[in-house]
Design a protein around this motif. Structure first.
Motif, PDB file in Angstrom:
ATOM      1  N   THR A 112     -26.264 -50.716  40.884  1.00 17.75           N
ATOM      2  CA  THR A 112     -26.446 -50.443  42.398  1.00 17.75           C
ATOM      3  C   THR A 112     -27.355 -51.509  42.944  1.00 17.75           C
ATOM      4  OG1 THR A 112     -27.862 -48.576  42.629  1.00 17.75           O
ATOM      5  CG2 THR A 112     -25.608 -48.257  42.307  1.00 17.75           C
ATOM      6  N   ASP A 114     -29.278 -52.480  46.516  1.00 15.30           N
ATOM      7  CA  ASP A 114     -29.727 -52.128  47.976  1.00 15.30           C
ATOM      8  C   ASP A 114     -30.120 -53.244  48.743  1.00 15.30           C
ATOM      9  OD1 ASP A 114     -29.043 -49.539  46.939  1.00 15.30           O
ATOM     10  OD2 ASP A 114     -30.763 -48.582  47.781  1.00 15.30           O
ATOM     11  N   ASN A 136     -22.133 -52.253  42.688  1.00 21.88           N
ATOM     12  CA  ASN A 136     -21.890 -51.313  43.569  1.00 21.88           C
ATOM     13  C   ASN A 136     -23.172 -52.015  44.773  1.00 21.88           C
ATOM     14  OD1 ASN A 136     -20.080 -49.417  42.631  1.00 21.88           O
ATOM     15  ND2 ASN A 136     -21.544 -49.503  41.219  1.00 21.88           N
ATOM     16  N   PHE A 138     -24.993 -51.800  48.230  1.00 26.51           N
ATOM     17  CA  PHE A 138     -25.433 -50.869  49.419  1.00 26.51           C
ATOM     18  C   PHE A 138     -25.943 -51.841  50.443  1.00 26.51           C
ATOM     19  CE2 PHE A 138     -24.243 -46.766  48.146  1.00 26.51           C
ATOM     20  CZ  PHE A 138     -24.363 -46.719  46.344  1.00 26.51           C
ATOM     21  N   CYS A 162     -21.018 -50.661  49.819  1.00 31.99           N
ATOM     22  CA  CYS A 162     -21.196 -49.235  50.534  1.00 31.99           C
ATOM     23  C   CYS A 162     -22.232 -49.583  51.464  1.00 31.99           C
ATOM     24  CB  CYS A 162     -21.939 -48.572  49.359  1.00 31.99           C
ATOM     25  SG  CYS A 162     -21.180 -48.800  47.721  1.00 31.99           S
ATOM     26  N   HIS A 164     -25.603 -48.914  53.681  1.00 29.10           N
ATOM     27  CA  HIS A 164     -27.177 -48.524  53.320  1.00 29.10           C
ATOM     28  C   HIS A 164     -28.058 -48.546  54.910  1.00 29.10           C
ATOM     29  CE1 HIS A 164     -30.632 -47.830  51.095  1.00 29.10           C
ATOM     30  NE2 HIS A 164     -31.273 -48.931  51.246  1.00 29.10           N
ATOM     31  N   HIS A 168     -32.105 -50.296  58.576  1.00 30.55           N
ATOM     32  CA  HIS A 168     -33.007 -49.728  57.360  1.00 30.55           C
ATOM     33  C   HIS A 168     -34.548 -49.594  57.886  1.00 30.55           C
ATOM     34  CE1 HIS A 168     -34.973 -49.988  53.426  1.00 30.55           C
ATOM     35  NE2 HIS A 168     -33.577 -49.934  53.051  1.00 30.55           N
ATOM     36  N   TYR A 202     -22.361 -44.068  51.209  1.00 26.72           N
ATOM     37  CA  TYR A 202     -23.422 -44.374  52.042  1.00 26.72           C
ATOM     38  C   TYR A 202     -24.506 -44.054  50.953  1.00 26.72           C
ATOM     39  CZ  TYR A 202     -26.528 -44.356  55.893  1.00 26.72           C
ATOM     40  OH  TYR A 202     -27.642 -44.515  56.720  1.00 26.72           O
ATOM     41  N   ARG A 203     -25.853 -44.863  50.985  1.00 31.77           N
ATOM     42  CA  ARG A 203     -26.766 -44.250  50.734  1.00 31.77           C
ATOM     43  C   ARG A 203     -27.978 -44.423  51.607  1.00 31.77           C
ATOM     44  NH1 ARG A 203     -28.742 -47.456  45.151  1.00 31.77           N
ATOM     45  NH2 ARG A 203     -27.495 -45.725  44.385  1.00 31.77           N
ATOM     46  N   TYR A 231     -22.227 -39.799  50.035  1.00 29.59           N
ATOM     47  CA  TYR A 231     -23.335 -40.460  49.838  1.00 29.59           C
ATOM     48  C   TYR A 231     -23.951 -40.328  48.169  1.00 29.59           C
ATOM     49  CZ  TYR A 231     -26.092 -35.981  49.852  1.00 29.59           C
ATOM     50  OH  TYR A 231     -26.749 -34.788  49.555  1.00 29.59           O
TER      51      TYR A 231
END
Ligand SMILES: [Zn+2]
Length: 313
Positions: A112, A114, A136, A138, A162, A164, A168, A202-203, A231
Protein backbone atom coordinates in the motif's frame (compact mmCIF):
# COMPACT_ATOMS: atom_id res chain seq x y z
CA UNK A 1 95.82 -125.43 15.93
CA UNK A 2 93.39 -124.82 13.19
CA UNK A 3 91.14 -127.63 14.45
CA UNK A 4 91.33 -126.20 17.91
CA UNK A 5 90.50 -122.74 16.65
CA UNK A 6 87.60 -124.17 14.61
CA UNK A 7 86.24 -126.00 17.67
CA UNK A 8 86.36 -122.76 19.69
CA UNK A 9 84.58 -120.96 16.90
CA UNK A 10 81.89 -123.60 16.74
CA UNK A 11 81.53 -123.47 20.50
CA UNK A 12 81.36 -119.64 20.93
CA UNK A 13 80.01 -118.78 17.47
CA UNK A 14 76.34 -119.03 18.36
CA UNK A 15 76.91 -116.98 21.52
CA UNK A 16 78.69 -114.28 19.55
CA UNK A 17 75.95 -114.30 16.93
CA UNK A 18 73.34 -114.16 19.68
CA UNK A 19 75.05 -111.27 21.42
CA UNK A 20 75.49 -109.36 18.15
CA UNK A 21 71.84 -110.02 17.32
CA UNK A 22 70.82 -108.93 20.80
CA UNK A 23 72.84 -105.72 20.55
CA UNK A 24 71.39 -105.03 17.10
CA UNK A 25 67.90 -105.66 18.45
CA UNK A 26 68.48 -103.29 21.34
CA UNK A 27 69.81 -100.61 19.01
CA UNK A 28 66.87 -101.13 16.69
CA UNK A 29 64.44 -101.00 19.62
CA UNK A 30 65.96 -97.77 20.89
CA UNK A 31 65.73 -96.32 17.39
CA UNK A 32 62.13 -97.36 17.03
CA UNK A 33 61.30 -95.94 20.41
CA UNK A 34 62.78 -92.59 19.46
CA UNK A 35 60.85 -92.57 16.19
CA UNK A 36 57.71 -93.44 18.12
CA UNK A 37 58.25 -90.44 20.37
CA UNK A 38 58.73 -88.26 17.32
CA UNK A 39 55.53 -89.59 15.83
CA UNK A 40 53.69 -88.94 19.09
CA UNK A 41 55.01 -85.38 19.19
CA UNK A 42 53.99 -84.87 15.59
CA UNK A 43 50.59 -86.31 16.29
CA UNK A 44 50.23 -83.96 19.23
CA UNK A 45 51.19 -81.03 17.03
CA UNK A 46 48.73 -82.15 14.41
CA UNK A 47 46.14 -82.39 17.18
CA UNK A 48 46.82 -78.78 18.17
CA UNK A 49 46.61 -77.72 14.57
CA UNK A 50 43.35 -79.54 14.23
CA UNK A 51 42.02 -77.98 17.39
CA UNK A 52 43.06 -74.53 16.11
CA UNK A 53 41.56 -75.31 12.76
CA UNK A 54 38.36 -76.42 14.42
CA UNK A 55 38.37 -73.23 16.47
CA UNK A 56 38.79 -71.23 13.29
CA UNK A 57 36.05 -73.16 11.58
CA UNK A 58 33.87 -72.53 14.60
CA UNK A 59 34.65 -68.80 14.46
CA UNK A 60 34.04 -68.67 10.73
CA UNK A 61 30.75 -70.44 11.17
CA UNK A 62 29.75 -68.06 13.96
CA UNK A 63 30.64 -65.10 11.68
CA UNK A 64 28.63 -66.81 8.98
CA UNK A 65 25.64 -67.08 11.27
CA UNK A 66 26.04 -63.41 12.30
CA UNK A 67 26.09 -62.43 8.62
CA UNK A 68 22.98 -64.55 8.13
CA UNK A 69 21.25 -62.84 11.06
CA UNK A 70 22.29 -59.45 9.70
CA UNK A 71 21.03 -60.34 6.24
CA UNK A 72 17.67 -61.43 7.58
CA UNK A 73 17.47 -58.26 9.71
CA UNK A 74 18.21 -56.16 6.59
CA UNK A 75 15.61 -58.13 4.66
CA UNK A 76 13.07 -57.54 7.43
CA UNK A 77 13.83 -53.80 7.45
CA UNK A 78 13.58 -53.65 3.64
CA UNK A 79 10.26 -55.39 3.88
CA UNK A 80 9.06 -52.88 6.49
CA UNK A 81 10.27 -50.03 4.30
CA UNK A 82 8.46 -51.41 1.28
CA UNK A 83 5.26 -51.43 3.32
CA UNK A 84 5.60 -47.74 4.20
CA UNK A 85 3.69 -45.44 1.88
CA UNK A 86 6.36 -43.12 0.54
CA UNK A 87 3.63 -40.97 -1.01
CA UNK A 88 2.07 -40.50 2.39
CA UNK A 89 5.42 -39.47 3.83
CA UNK A 90 5.99 -36.96 1.03
CA UNK A 91 2.50 -35.65 1.47
CA UNK A 92 2.99 -35.38 5.23
CA UNK A 93 6.27 -33.60 4.67
CA UNK A 94 4.69 -31.16 2.26
CA UNK A 95 1.80 -30.61 4.66
CA UNK A 96 4.24 -30.02 7.47
CA UNK A 97 6.20 -27.55 5.39
CA UNK A 98 3.06 -25.83 4.22
CA UNK A 99 1.92 -25.55 7.82
CA UNK A 100 5.24 -24.08 8.84
CA UNK A 101 5.19 -21.93 5.71
CA UNK A 102 1.74 -20.70 6.70
CA UNK A 103 3.16 -19.79 10.04
CA UNK A 104 6.32 -18.35 8.60
CA UNK A 105 4.75 -16.34 5.81
CA UNK A 106 1.39 -14.68 5.30
CA UNK A 107 -1.23 -15.90 2.87
CA UNK A 108 -1.21 -12.61 1.01
CA UNK A 109 0.81 -9.43 1.09
CA UNK A 110 -0.65 -6.06 0.15
CA UNK A 111 1.66 -3.29 -0.93
CA UNK A 112 0.00 0.00 0.00
CA UNK A 113 1.30 3.44 -1.00
CA UNK A 114 0.10 6.54 0.82
CA UNK A 115 0.20 10.28 0.12
CA UNK A 116 0.72 10.20 -3.68
CA UNK A 117 0.57 10.91 -6.46
CA UNK A 118 4.04 12.27 -7.07
CA UNK A 119 6.86 11.75 -9.57
CA UNK A 120 7.69 8.58 -7.60
CA UNK A 121 4.24 7.13 -8.27
CA UNK A 122 5.12 6.63 -11.94
CA UNK A 123 8.39 4.90 -10.97
CA UNK A 124 6.53 2.60 -8.57
CA UNK A 125 3.96 1.78 -11.26
CA UNK A 126 6.82 0.86 -13.59
CA UNK A 127 8.32 -1.48 -10.98
CA UNK A 128 4.96 -3.15 -10.28
CA UNK A 129 4.46 -3.65 -14.02
CA UNK A 130 7.90 -5.23 -14.34
CA UNK A 131 7.15 -7.74 -11.56
CA UNK A 132 3.53 -8.23 -12.70
CA UNK A 133 2.08 -7.39 -9.29
CA UNK A 134 -0.78 -5.14 -8.26
CA UNK A 135 -0.53 -2.42 -5.63
CA UNK A 136 -2.95 -0.30 -3.65
CA UNK A 137 -2.62 3.49 -3.87
CA UNK A 138 -4.14 5.62 -1.13
CA UNK A 139 -4.07 8.95 -2.89
CA UNK A 140 -4.60 12.54 -1.79
CA UNK A 141 -5.85 15.48 -3.88
CA UNK A 142 -3.68 17.43 -6.26
CA UNK A 143 -4.36 20.29 -8.67
CA UNK A 144 -1.42 19.38 -10.88
CA UNK A 145 -2.92 18.03 -14.16
CA UNK A 146 0.16 15.87 -14.79
CA UNK A 147 -0.08 14.24 -11.38
CA UNK A 148 -3.84 13.85 -11.75
CA UNK A 149 -3.12 11.56 -14.70
CA UNK A 150 -1.60 9.14 -12.21
CA UNK A 151 -5.06 8.42 -10.77
CA UNK A 152 -6.09 7.17 -14.17
CA UNK A 153 -2.90 5.25 -14.77
CA UNK A 154 -3.30 3.46 -11.43
CA UNK A 155 -6.79 2.31 -12.43
CA UNK A 156 -5.87 1.51 -16.04
CA UNK A 157 -2.98 -0.72 -14.97
CA UNK A 158 -5.20 -2.79 -12.69
CA UNK A 159 -4.15 -1.41 -9.33
CA UNK A 160 -6.54 -0.40 -6.58
CA UNK A 161 -7.20 3.32 -6.29
CA UNK A 162 -8.11 4.24 -2.73
CA UNK A 163 -8.76 7.54 -0.95
CA UNK A 164 -6.59 9.07 1.75
CA UNK A 165 -8.40 12.46 2.10
CA UNK A 166 -8.00 15.47 -0.17
CA UNK A 167 -5.94 17.77 2.01
CA UNK A 168 -4.21 15.31 4.39
CA UNK A 169 -4.32 18.12 6.99
CA UNK A 170 -5.21 16.49 10.28
CA UNK A 171 -6.36 19.68 12.02
CA UNK A 172 -8.90 20.37 9.27
CA UNK A 173 -10.18 16.87 8.52
CA UNK A 174 -10.65 15.80 12.12
CA UNK A 175 -12.03 19.13 13.35
CA UNK A 176 -15.65 18.07 12.74
CA UNK A 177 -17.81 15.55 10.93
CA UNK A 178 -18.76 18.27 8.43
CA UNK A 179 -15.14 19.08 7.71
CA UNK A 180 -14.36 15.41 7.29
CA UNK A 181 -17.33 14.96 4.98
CA UNK A 182 -16.41 18.02 2.89
CA UNK A 183 -12.89 16.70 2.44
CA UNK A 184 -14.26 13.28 1.50
CA UNK A 185 -16.61 14.87 -1.03
CA UNK A 186 -13.75 16.78 -2.59
CA UNK A 187 -11.45 13.80 -3.14
CA UNK A 188 -14.38 11.62 -4.28
CA UNK A 189 -15.39 14.21 -6.88
CA UNK A 190 -11.85 14.64 -8.17
CA UNK A 191 -11.26 10.91 -8.57
CA UNK A 192 -14.64 10.40 -10.17
CA UNK A 193 -13.90 13.21 -12.62
CA UNK A 194 -10.53 11.69 -13.61
CA UNK A 195 -11.30 7.98 -13.50
CA UNK A 196 -15.08 7.78 -13.86
CA UNK A 197 -15.81 6.22 -10.47
CA UNK A 198 -15.49 6.86 -6.74
CA UNK A 199 -13.20 4.43 -4.91
CA UNK A 200 -14.78 2.35 -2.15
CA UNK A 201 -11.66 2.08 0.03
CA UNK A 202 -10.34 4.73 2.41
CA UNK A 203 -7.42 5.13 4.78
CA UNK A 204 -7.56 7.76 7.50
CA UNK A 205 -4.60 10.13 7.53
CA UNK A 206 -2.57 8.95 10.53
CA UNK A 207 -4.62 5.76 10.63
CA UNK A 208 -7.87 5.00 12.45
CA UNK A 209 -5.94 4.97 15.73
CA UNK A 210 -4.53 8.48 15.30
CA UNK A 211 -4.31 10.58 18.42
CA UNK A 212 -4.93 13.96 16.77
CA UNK A 213 -8.64 13.68 16.06
CA UNK A 214 -10.78 15.96 18.22
CA UNK A 215 -13.75 13.66 17.82
CA UNK A 216 -14.05 9.94 18.41
CA UNK A 217 -13.05 8.10 15.22
CA UNK A 218 -16.38 6.26 15.18
CA UNK A 219 -18.01 9.53 14.08
CA UNK A 220 -15.96 9.50 10.88
CA UNK A 221 -16.27 5.76 10.39
CA UNK A 222 -20.03 6.26 10.41
CA UNK A 223 -19.71 8.67 7.45
CA UNK A 224 -17.74 6.06 5.50
CA UNK A 225 -20.24 3.32 6.41
CA UNK A 226 -23.10 5.41 5.09
CA UNK A 227 -21.36 5.58 1.72
CA UNK A 228 -20.38 1.94 1.61
CA UNK A 229 -16.71 2.82 1.91
CA UNK A 230 -14.41 0.37 3.73
CA UNK A 231 -11.35 1.63 5.55
CA UNK A 232 -8.04 -0.14 6.01
CA UNK A 233 -5.05 0.58 8.19
CA UNK A 234 -1.83 -1.48 8.02
CA UNK A 235 0.05 -4.06 10.10
CA UNK A 236 3.57 -3.76 8.67
CA UNK A 237 5.44 -0.49 8.48
CA UNK A 238 8.21 0.07 5.95
CA UNK A 239 9.33 2.97 8.10
CA UNK A 240 9.68 5.36 5.17
CA UNK A 241 7.56 8.10 6.75
CA UNK A 242 10.48 9.39 8.77
CA UNK A 243 12.65 12.41 8.12
CA UNK A 244 15.45 12.24 7.20
CA UNK A 245 14.73 9.59 4.60
CA UNK A 246 15.39 6.00 5.69
CA UNK A 247 18.02 4.16 3.60
CA UNK A 248 16.68 1.50 1.21
CA UNK A 249 18.27 -1.44 3.05
CA UNK A 250 16.48 -0.41 6.24
CA UNK A 251 13.15 -0.12 4.38
CA UNK A 252 13.71 -3.63 2.97
CA UNK A 253 14.47 -5.00 6.42
CA UNK A 254 11.44 -3.29 8.01
CA UNK A 255 9.10 -4.49 5.26
CA UNK A 256 10.16 -8.13 5.46
CA UNK A 257 10.98 -8.77 9.11
CA UNK A 258 7.41 -8.59 10.43
CA UNK A 259 5.63 -10.31 7.54
CA UNK A 260 5.57 -13.69 9.28
CA UNK A 261 3.51 -12.23 12.11
CA UNK A 262 0.34 -12.04 10.05
CA UNK A 263 -1.88 -14.26 7.98
CA UNK A 264 -2.34 -11.26 5.71
CA UNK A 265 0.24 -8.51 5.74
CA UNK A 266 -0.49 -4.98 4.66
CA UNK A 267 2.71 -2.99 4.26
CA UNK A 268 2.60 0.78 4.58
CA UNK A 269 4.81 2.64 2.08
CA UNK A 270 4.74 6.28 1.00
CA UNK A 271 5.03 7.51 -2.58
CA UNK A 272 5.68 11.15 -1.80
CA UNK A 273 8.15 12.98 -4.07
CA UNK A 274 10.97 12.86 -1.51
CA UNK A 275 10.69 9.12 -0.80
CA UNK A 276 13.24 7.96 -3.35
CA UNK A 277 14.64 5.22 -1.10
CA UNK A 278 11.19 3.59 -1.08
CA UNK A 279 11.38 3.31 -4.87
CA UNK A 280 14.92 1.97 -4.54
CA UNK A 281 13.89 -0.66 -1.97
CA UNK A 282 10.74 -1.89 -3.72
CA UNK A 283 12.26 -4.41 -6.23
CA UNK A 284 14.17 -6.28 -3.50
CA UNK A 285 11.05 -6.40 -1.31
CA UNK A 286 8.90 -7.80 -4.15
CA UNK A 287 11.57 -10.34 -5.10
CA UNK A 288 11.91 -11.58 -1.50
CA UNK A 289 8.14 -11.99 -1.14
CA UNK A 290 7.77 -13.75 -4.50
CA UNK A 291 10.75 -16.01 -3.77
CA UNK A 292 8.77 -17.37 -0.81
CA UNK A 293 5.78 -18.10 -3.01
CA UNK A 294 3.57 -15.49 -1.37
CA UNK A 295 0.95 -13.68 -3.42
CA UNK A 296 1.21 -9.94 -3.69
CA UNK A 297 -2.41 -8.96 -4.08
CA UNK A 298 -4.70 -6.02 -4.68
CA UNK A 299 -7.25 -5.42 -1.93
CA UNK A 300 -10.50 -7.20 -2.78
CA UNK A 301 -13.66 -8.45 -1.10
CA UNK A 302 -11.73 -11.37 0.47
CA UNK A 303 -9.16 -9.15 2.13
CA UNK A 304 -9.23 -9.36 5.90
CA UNK A 305 -10.00 -5.89 7.28
CA UNK A 306 -6.80 -4.69 8.88
CA UNK A 307 -7.84 -1.96 11.27
CA UNK A 308 -6.37 -0.25 14.30
CA UNK A 309 -9.60 1.27 15.56
CA UNK A 310 -11.37 -0.19 18.53
CA UNK A 311 -14.37 1.24 20.37
CA UNK A 312 -11.97 2.53 23.00
CA UNK A 313 -10.32 4.92 20.54
ZN1 LIG B 1 -0.80 9.81 4.85
Amino acid sequence: MRVHRLKRLLLFGPYIVFIITLVLCMVLFAYLRREDEKIEALEEEIGHITVNQNGLIEKVSSVDSSVDELSSAIAAISNELSLIDIGAIESAKSNASSVSDDKAWPRRVYLTFDDGPSANTAKILDILKKYKVKGNFFVVGTEDPELQKMYKRIVDEGHVLCMHSYSHRYNEIYSSVDAFTADLDKISALLEEVTGSVPKIYRFPGGSSNSVSRLPMKEFIKVLDERGITYYDWNVVAGDATNPMLPADKIIENSLCDLNEYEEAMILFHDLANKTSTVEALPAIIEAIQKNGITIAPIDDDTIPIRHYTNNN
